[in-house]
Design a protein around this motif. Structure first.
Motif, short mmCIF file in Angstrom:
data_model
loop_
_atom_site.label_atom_id
_atom_site.label_comp_id
_atom_site.label_asym_id
_atom_site.label_seq_id
_atom_site.Cartn_x
_atom_site.Cartn_y
_atom_site.Cartn_z
N GLU B 50 -23.46 41.75 19.49
CA GLU B 50 -23.91 40.44 19.02
C GLU B 50 -22.96 39.33 19.45
N LEU B 51 -21.65 39.57 19.24
CA LEU B 51 -20.68 38.50 19.50
C LEU B 51 -20.50 38.27 20.99
N ARG B 53 -22.79 38.75 23.23
CA ARG B 53 -23.99 38.05 23.71
C ARG B 53 -23.91 36.57 23.37
N ASN B 54 -23.37 36.23 22.21
CA ASN B 54 -23.17 34.82 21.87
C ASN B 54 -22.24 34.15 22.87
N THR B 55 -21.15 34.84 23.22
CA THR B 55 -20.20 34.30 24.21
C THR B 55 -20.93 34.01 25.52
N HIS B 58 -24.56 31.46 24.38
CA HIS B 58 -24.28 30.14 23.79
C HIS B 58 -22.99 29.53 24.34
N THR B 100 -30.78 29.70 14.20
CA THR B 100 -30.55 29.81 15.64
C THR B 100 -30.85 28.50 16.32
N GLY B 108 -26.78 37.14 14.53
CA GLY B 108 -25.59 37.62 15.23
C GLY B 108 -24.30 37.35 14.48
N LEU B 109 -24.05 36.09 14.16
CA LEU B 109 -22.79 35.74 13.49
C LEU B 109 -22.76 36.28 12.07
#
Ligand SMILES: Nc1ncnc2c1ncn2[C@@H]1O[C@H](COP(=O)(O)OP(=O)(O)O)[C@@H](O)[C@H]1O
Ligand SMILES: [Mg+2]
Lengths: 125, 148
Positions: B50-51, B53-55, B58, B100, B108-109
């Protein structure tokens, strides 16, 4: 884009009578998951199957991305008159999904592929 | 054996789908070596996925740093996800289940936070985001008959 990278096996999709059996294994890149969603949807539309079984017993983690793809496959298949059953989720994956907050309420599940097939052949759900 | 963190940190680039898969594999391997059980490994790899993928999505890409820890009582794993992307303007909102800005599920977060023991976000609009997550190997009292 979205070609499987070398050494990355394509996801096998088998037609067994009225049912499409999809076996997910190991690491699934995001692009491959989206490709799979596309493949399953067009197979359902063209072959007229009435059921889809997605075997995830070989999948070590389901995160919110893959969870969403699985839920979208199921809702698209339903619009195309096929029911989807998610089979064989590992216990550690189930525990993690609940804690993550992803309970996939729209998805029908079965403990293994045999039970998923049986569920579909009964026609209920 | 005491480990002083930084010396054994592993840095992994995050710039593509394939990098996300690699981060998951490395976290899995490291967690298994440290003695995390199967459920804890699964939680750690899921949080990392999750994290990271955010990096990528986003934050526009960045890197992960994974570091084995030892606090003298148990072993642990620290995972940092670092980008110099747009940052998060309203962190409280971003940490809300279902929120989101990018067509995701918004879990995710908030979800990753529930999967680990310690969780912090350092972010500044225009400067980037660093998310740090730490988990410790569960201590099973029965398996340590020598204590007490
Ligand atoms: N590294 C990051 N850089 C910038 N914004 C981020 C980052 N991580 C999360 N965010 C913001 O927080 C929101 C919530 O993140 P998350 O809970 O993972 O949900 P999702 O990724 O599904 O949108 C994102 O939509 C995004 O606006
Ligand atoms: Mg996310």
């Amino acid at each position: 884009m979205n070609q499987p990278t070398p050494g990355q096996p394509a996801v096998p999709v088998l037609a067994l009578g009225d049912v499409l059996l999809v076996s997910l294994q190991g690491e699934l890149h995001d692009g491959m998951a989206e490709q799979l969603q596309h493949d399953i949807t067009s197979r359902v539309a063209t072959s007229g199957v009435t059921g889809v079984v997605i075997d995830i017993s070989g999948v070590e983690i389901v995160d919110s991305f893959l969870g969403r793809v699985l839920a979208e496959i199921a809702s698209t298949a339903r619009l195309l008159a096929a029911r989807t059953v998610l089979a064989g989720m590992r216990p550690a994956v189930a525990i993690t999904l609940v804690e993550l907050g992803l309970t996939l309420p729209g998805l029908v599940t079965a403990l293994d592929v045999d039970r998923a097939m049986e569920l579909l052949s009964r026609g209920g759900s | 054996m005491q480990q002083s963190g930084q010396a054994s940190a592993t840095s992994l680039p995050i710039g593509s789908d394939a990098d996300l898969a690699w981060v998951r594999q490395q976290v899995r391997q490291c967690a298994a070596q440290l003695g995390f059980g199967l459920v804890q490994q699964t939680k750690l790899v899921t949080a990392a996925s999750e994290l990271a993928r955010n990096t990528l999505v986003h934050g526009g890409g960045g890197r992960a740093e994974i570091t084995p820890l030892d606090n003298g009582r148990t072993r642990g794993l620290r995972m940092c996800f670092i980008d110099s992307g747009p940052g998060i303007r309203d962190l409280e909102l971003a940490m809300t289940d279902g929120y989101t800005t990018g067509g995701g599920l918004g879990l995710g977060l908030s979800g990753a936070k529930r999967l680990v023991h310690e969780f912090s976000v350092d972010t500044e609009p225009g400067r980037g985001t660093t998310v740090t997550a730490v988990a410790w190997v569960a201590q099973v009292p029965a398996s340590r008959p020598g204590v007490r």
